[in-house]
Design a protein around this motif. Sequence first.
Motif, PDB file in Angstrom:
ATOM      1  N   ALA A 105       0.014  -6.053   4.928  1.00 38.84           N
ATOM      2  CA  ALA A 105      -0.439  -6.662   6.179  1.00 38.84           C
ATOM      3  C   ALA A 105      -1.425  -5.758   6.892  1.00 38.84           C
ATOM      4  O   ALA A 105      -2.300  -6.230   7.605  1.00 38.84           O
ATOM      5  CB  ALA A 105       0.753  -6.980   7.073  1.00 38.84           C
ATOM      6  N   GLY A 144      11.784  -4.171  10.578  1.00 39.69           N
ATOM      7  CA  GLY A 144      11.127  -3.055   9.910  1.00 39.69           C
ATOM      8  C   GLY A 144      10.317  -3.457   8.684  1.00 39.69           C
ATOM      9  O   GLY A 144       9.618  -2.643   8.102  1.00 39.69           O
ATOM     10  N   LYS A 149       7.264  -7.984   9.981  1.00 41.45           N
ATOM     11  CA  LYS A 149       7.110  -9.357  10.471  1.00 41.45           C
ATOM     12  C   LYS A 149       6.143  -9.423  11.660  1.00 41.45           C
ATOM     13  O   LYS A 149       5.244 -10.271  11.683  1.00 41.45           O
ATOM     14  CB  LYS A 149       8.481  -9.900  10.883  1.00 41.45           C
ATOM     15  N   SER A 150       6.336  -8.539  12.631  1.00 41.41           N
ATOM     16  CA  SER A 150       5.459  -8.577  13.811  1.00 41.41           C
ATOM     17  C   SER A 150       4.024  -8.262  13.420  1.00 41.41           C
ATOM     18  O   SER A 150       3.087  -8.877  13.933  1.00 41.41           O
ATOM     19  CB  SER A 150       5.894  -7.557  14.863  1.00 41.41           C
ATOM     20  N   THR A 151       3.861  -7.310  12.505  1.00 34.58           N
ATOM     21  CA  THR A 151       2.506  -6.961  12.053  1.00 34.58           C
ATOM     22  C   THR A 151       1.842  -8.172  11.415  1.00 34.58           C
ATOM     23  O   THR A 151       0.683  -8.482  11.706  1.00 34.58           O
ATOM     24  CB  THR A 151       2.579  -5.792  11.043  1.00 34.58           C
ATOM     25  N   ASP A 196       0.831  -1.207   0.000  1.00 31.68           N
ATOM     26  CA  ASP A 196       0.000   0.000   0.000  1.00 31.68           C
ATOM     27  C   ASP A 196       0.869   1.262   0.000  1.00 31.68           C
ATOM     28  O   ASP A 196       0.379   2.363  -0.144  1.00 31.68           O
ATOM     29  CB  ASP A 196      -0.902   0.005   1.247  1.00 31.68           C
TER      30      ASP A 196
END
Length: 293
Positions: A151, A174, A177-179, A125
């Motif tokens: 994501a 950055g 990955k966590s998102t 996006d």
Amino acid sequence: MTSLLDGLVVASYGKRFGVEIKSDDGESRVISCVTRGKKTDLACGDQVQVRMTSPNEAVVEKLKPRQSLLYRSNSMRSKMLAANVTQVIIVLATTPSFYEELLNRCLLAAETANIRAVIVLNKCDLGDAEAVLARLEPYTALGYTIQALSAHQDITPLRQWLKGEVSVLVGQSGMGKSTIINQLLPGLQVRTQEVSSVLDSGKHTTTAAHLYHLDAESALIDSPGLQEFGLHHLGPDELEMAFREFRPFLGKCRFANCRHLKEPGCAIHEAVASGAIATRRLDYYQQLRGEIS
Ligand code: GDP
Ligand code: ZN
């Protein structure tokens, strides 16, 4: 002496491990485990047998044979990233820009471990997603899957690749990955905290690897963010095999011990001349060949 229980390593904090065991009622719980002596050669995803030493602690007695093992290394030592995974999901993003070197090294490590690699381009996006996807075109040509993703907007395009697989998620910090993990597993933060409090390793959460069940057949291993990905654990034979498009030509050079550097009658060089192998892939191979020898 108590009996041995089957378990799955679902958290790795270096010296201490979270092992999931199933009780007789089918419920599973995570117990804090150590290995015997100084041995700590376990990775998230390992199947083990443990012996309880107290109501919430156990010692790992046995490691079952691995289906796969993904490594990375630096010049000092090699590190196990994950065991028994069927694929590695490499997370890139449109922004900040990613290290293509890291992508290449992850791909080579996946080839060596004989597991599938899926490349995810996250944050589509933002930025110029088309341009970045075009930059990844050579990897499609090599046969790797590229999945465009945002994501933030919709995680569903990723699910099709995770179904029925045990995946390990890798990427530099950055990239999102966590998102991605939080979108796939709502309420996860709570779980991670529970596990780390069982292990009393709260302060190490960011460097730990965790395995999460997505459903009965699918699991996801989150590994700490990578900034480098050494391949010092590869020997020359493994390295040339890790370049998947080299394989049809290996063993066809004039010299059996050809290093594909400057030797005459090299089948890899001939394949480059005929366009079957990209020049930059040979250059890259030669660079790594120099590094490992
Ligand atoms: P990690 O270091 O790989 O775990 O990355 P994070 O998940 O912490 O994400 C890094 C930053 O990128 C955060 O500010 C996220 O909100 C942002 N981010 C993650 N995914 C997306 C996405 O799909 N679109 C946009 N616009 N931002 C994202
Ligand atoms: Zn050769």
